[in-house]
Structures are given as structure tokens and as C-alpha cells.
Enzyme design. Sequence first.
Site, PDB file in Angstrom:
ATOM      1  N   CYS A  67       4.874  -4.316   1.354  1.00 49.56           N
ATOM      2  CA  CYS A  67       5.107  -4.018  -0.075  1.00 49.56           C
ATOM      3  C   CYS A  67       6.044  -2.819  -0.225  1.00 49.56           C
ATOM      4  CB  CYS A  67       3.762  -3.731  -0.743  1.00 49.56           C
ATOM      5  SG  CYS A  67       3.930  -3.066  -2.404  1.00 49.56           S
ATOM      6  N   CYS A  70       3.867   0.242  -1.867  1.00 54.19           N
ATOM      7  CA  CYS A  70       2.667   0.849  -1.272  1.00 54.19           C
ATOM      8  C   CYS A  70       3.001   2.225  -0.672  1.00 54.19           C
ATOM      9  CB  CYS A  70       2.094  -0.059  -0.177  1.00 54.19           C
ATOM     10  SG  CYS A  70       0.884  -1.253  -0.790  1.00 54.19           S
ATOM     11  N   HIS A 130      -2.920  -1.553  -3.495  1.00 50.57           N
ATOM     12  CA  HIS A 130      -2.095  -2.736  -3.730  1.00 50.57           C
ATOM     13  C   HIS A 130      -2.849  -3.832  -4.478  1.00 50.57           C
ATOM     14  CE1 HIS A 130       1.281  -5.415  -2.762  1.00 50.57           C
ATOM     15  NE2 HIS A 130       0.371  -6.342  -2.566  1.00 50.57           N
ATOM     16  N   ASN A 170       5.558  -6.007 -16.500  1.00 52.82           N
ATOM     17  CA  ASN A 170       5.569  -7.454 -16.230  1.00 52.82           C
ATOM     18  C   ASN A 170       4.495  -7.684 -15.198  1.00 52.82           C
ATOM     19  OD1 ASN A 170       7.859  -8.141 -17.781  1.00 52.82           O
ATOM     20  ND2 ASN A 170       9.164  -7.315 -16.168  1.00 52.82           N
ATOM     21  N   SER A 178       8.381  -8.692  -9.943  1.00 51.99           N
ATOM     22  CA  SER A 178       8.963  -8.851  -8.608  1.00 51.99           C
ATOM     23  C   SER A 178       7.982  -8.408  -7.531  1.00 51.99           C
ATOM     24  CB  SER A 178      10.246  -8.038  -8.520  1.00 51.99           C
ATOM     25  OG  SER A 178       9.976  -6.674  -8.753  1.00 51.99           O
ATOM     26  N   HIS A 181       2.148  -5.181  -6.588  1.00 50.21           N
ATOM     27  CA  HIS A 181       1.574  -3.840  -6.640  1.00 50.21           C
ATOM     28  C   HIS A 181       1.501  -3.403  -8.112  1.00 50.21           C
ATOM     29  CE1 HIS A 181       0.657  -0.196  -4.245  1.00 50.21           C
ATOM     30  NE2 HIS A 181       0.783   0.335  -5.449  1.00 50.21           N
ATOM     31  N   HIS A 183       2.209  -1.767 -11.274  1.00 52.02           N
ATOM     32  CA  HIS A 183       3.309  -0.867 -11.666  1.00 52.02           C
ATOM     33  C   HIS A 183       3.873  -1.281 -13.009  1.00 52.02           C
ATOM     34  CE1 HIS A 183       5.512  -4.379 -10.185  1.00 52.02           C
ATOM     35  NE2 HIS A 183       6.548  -3.954 -10.905  1.00 52.02           N
ATOM     36  N   GLN A 185       7.566  -0.353 -15.714  1.00 45.44           N
ATOM     37  CA  GLN A 185       8.888   0.261 -15.767  1.00 45.44           C
ATOM     38  C   GLN A 185       8.986   1.110 -17.015  1.00 45.44           C
ATOM     39  OE1 GLN A 185      12.386  -1.949 -14.710  1.00 45.44           O
ATOM     40  NE2 GLN A 185      11.184  -3.753 -14.198  1.00 45.44           N
TER      41      GLN A 185
END
Length: 368
Positions: A67, A70, A130, A170, A178, A181, A183, A185
Site C-alpha cells: 500500500c 501505509c 489499512h 472517495n 485508487s 487505505h 484517506h 483529499q
Amino acid sequence: MDKKLSLEDKVISEPNSGNDLFKHPHRRFNPLIREWLIVSPQRLKRPWQGEVEKRVEEEKPTYDPACYLCPGNERAGGKQNPAYDSIFIFDNDYPALLPDTPPAKFEEQNLLLAVSEYGIARVICFSPRHDLTLALMETADLTRVVHAWTEQSRQLGDLPNVGYVQIFENRGAAMGASNNHPHCQIWGQETIPNEPTKELLAQADYLSTHGNCLLCDYTSLEMRDGSRIVCQNSEWLVVVPFWAIWPFETLIISKSHLGSLSDLNSNQQETLADILKRLTTRYDNLFEVSFPYSMGFHQTPTTGELYPAQHLHAHFYPPLLRSATVRKFMVGYEMLGNAQRDITAESSAERLRALSEIHYHRAEPFPT
Ligand code: H2U
Ligand code: ZN
């Protein structure tokens, strides 16, 4: 029918009244962006022969050596992540907008128009784990995520060239994420994007016409009505908005008239973490799958002007429709006409409301 009926000719109906408006095809108005959508509740009876994705939910490791996000791993661009143990924020290695963009403009006959856009794009990893998602994180850890959002909003918004800060997540491959993990933006950019621009204009017009804030009035209405409420706490209300497009779309609205995440006090940050966990848990429990969605906040622009009508809220746009494998596509009529949905907002809210706030992964097995 030998003539078209005007809006005035149509019988005024109460929700759930005898004329059953909500059981027949109808249009609903979204006052936040001033667009109509079509609701077709009768279509739920049609057979489905479209794509059926297989539901495969593999067990995810707490750490994935492959990943990019990670702790300790090398990212795609060659930089190494620190051995972080809470939140980790970095400048996107493949940013859509750049801080060193030279200002320029192009125009021809009012038909071709292009303007340079300044911006900074960052990635916020919610956790070193993760395998976690917002639904599976502890509320205290989610509060740290909310705190990072408020701090980053303030930091990026204070930059002289940043007029708007957009946070978005997303979640899941179905929404184009994409990476698994946990996350999101955050983009700080020069201009205000289309969606918040529409909302800001509608909110400003509503305030000048009615003397009240659009979302404050809408919050009171939904709290009185109750039929579209999913859950709430002292500071936040979650509804399937009357004008929802996505099957299980929700709106998280702050009960106080706040403009931005950076306006949140510590109680409002903690209660936002609570409501996020409760909502995403309900989503996962709906089809017992890690529920995909795109979500994001709409907050006050940082252009330096005042936006008294802007009311802080988050949109959740999940694509799943009737199971873990059948999703809604925005195609055909929706690309060419306008948005359309089958299941009513009220029935979606009823289903979400009925779900447990204990995640199915964490639930005790049923006694046999
Ligand atoms: P999405 O899952 O919403 O695509 O967000 C992941 C972002 O992370 C994406 O914008 C960035 C991608 O550019 N990224 C990096 O900056 N470095 C990496 O090593 C992998 C992904
Ligand atoms: Zn990872």
C-alpha cells in the site's frame, strides 16, 4: 389531456395525502442548487437484468506492504511515509492543481475561454491501520480526523491565492478510489467550484427573499416532519434530503448556523465524529458490505468576501441501489435530461433509520 396543466392548475397535496402524489411519477425541486429531479416510485417493480457484481469482501490486513499509504512504505512518487501512528497528511504526489501555475488567460469570441488555476492538493490518511474505515474507527480517532479537516481548512484557506477549500473522500473501488487505505483529499484552489457556487447563490437569494438561512429553515422543517431523518445528535442532523438523487444519499447539516469546518468548537468536532461513525455504520449495515460513496463538505469560500448565507454541510453520495452488487448509474436520461430516482427519499430514510448503529463486523453473533 387536451392541454398542458400549469403548476398552478395542479392540486396542492400534503405529504402522504389522499391524492398520493408521492406514489406516482413526480418532480421534486432541489432548492440548494435550484434544479429539479424526477421521482418514479412505480418503477421499483421492474425486473433487473443488468450487471450483477459479485460481492467479494476479502479480509483486509492491518498493514499492507504494497500500500502506498501505509506507514513506513514508499509512495508511488518515490517518497517514504513516516512510521505515523495517528493522522498523516502529505502533498499529493500527482496533484490536479499546482501552486506554481503562472497566471494566464485565453479568450476567443466569447466561445473559447480558459483561465489558469492555482491550487494545492493534499492527501489525509485517517489512520495507520489499512483495514479501517470511518465506520470502523473509534470516535476518538475520528475526532482527530475532524480536527485535521478543520486545521487544514484553516491553513489552506489562509493562503492568499486560495478562494475555496474542498475536502472529499472517495470510498471504495465503485467510486473510483485508487486505494483502500482510509484517506481523503483536500484541495485549496483559487476559484469556487461549480457545485458550491450554485449553492452559494441559492442560499444568498433565499436569505435576501425570506430573511432566514435556507439550511436553518430546512433543518427545522425536517426536525418537525421526521420522515427523512436518519439520525441526529445535539449538533448535527442527518437526513435523506427531499431532493436526493442517489438512492441512499444523505446530507449532514450542522444544527447551528456555521459556515466552515474551521468555525467548529471542540464539542462540534466531537459530535461530528460521532455522527459520521453512526451514519457510515448504518451504510455498511444496509447491505453488509463496506459501503462505497463519495462524500465532501461545502463550506464558506476564503476569497475574503463575506458569505453570511452559507451553511456548513456534508453530502454523502453512495451509488448502491438495491443490494451490495446493484448500483445506480447516472447515464442516459440523467446525462441528457435531468436526475431521476425510483425509491423515494422517505423510504430510503426509513430503511437507514431502522438499521443498527453497531457495525456488522463488530456485532455479537446471534445465539444459536
Ligand atoms: P483517491 O483514492 O481519491 O484517488 O485519492 C488518492 C490520492 O492519493 C490520489 O489523488 C494520491 C493520488 O494522486 N497518491 C499520492 O499522492 N501518492 C501515492 O503514492 C499514491 C496515491
Ligand atoms: Zn495501507
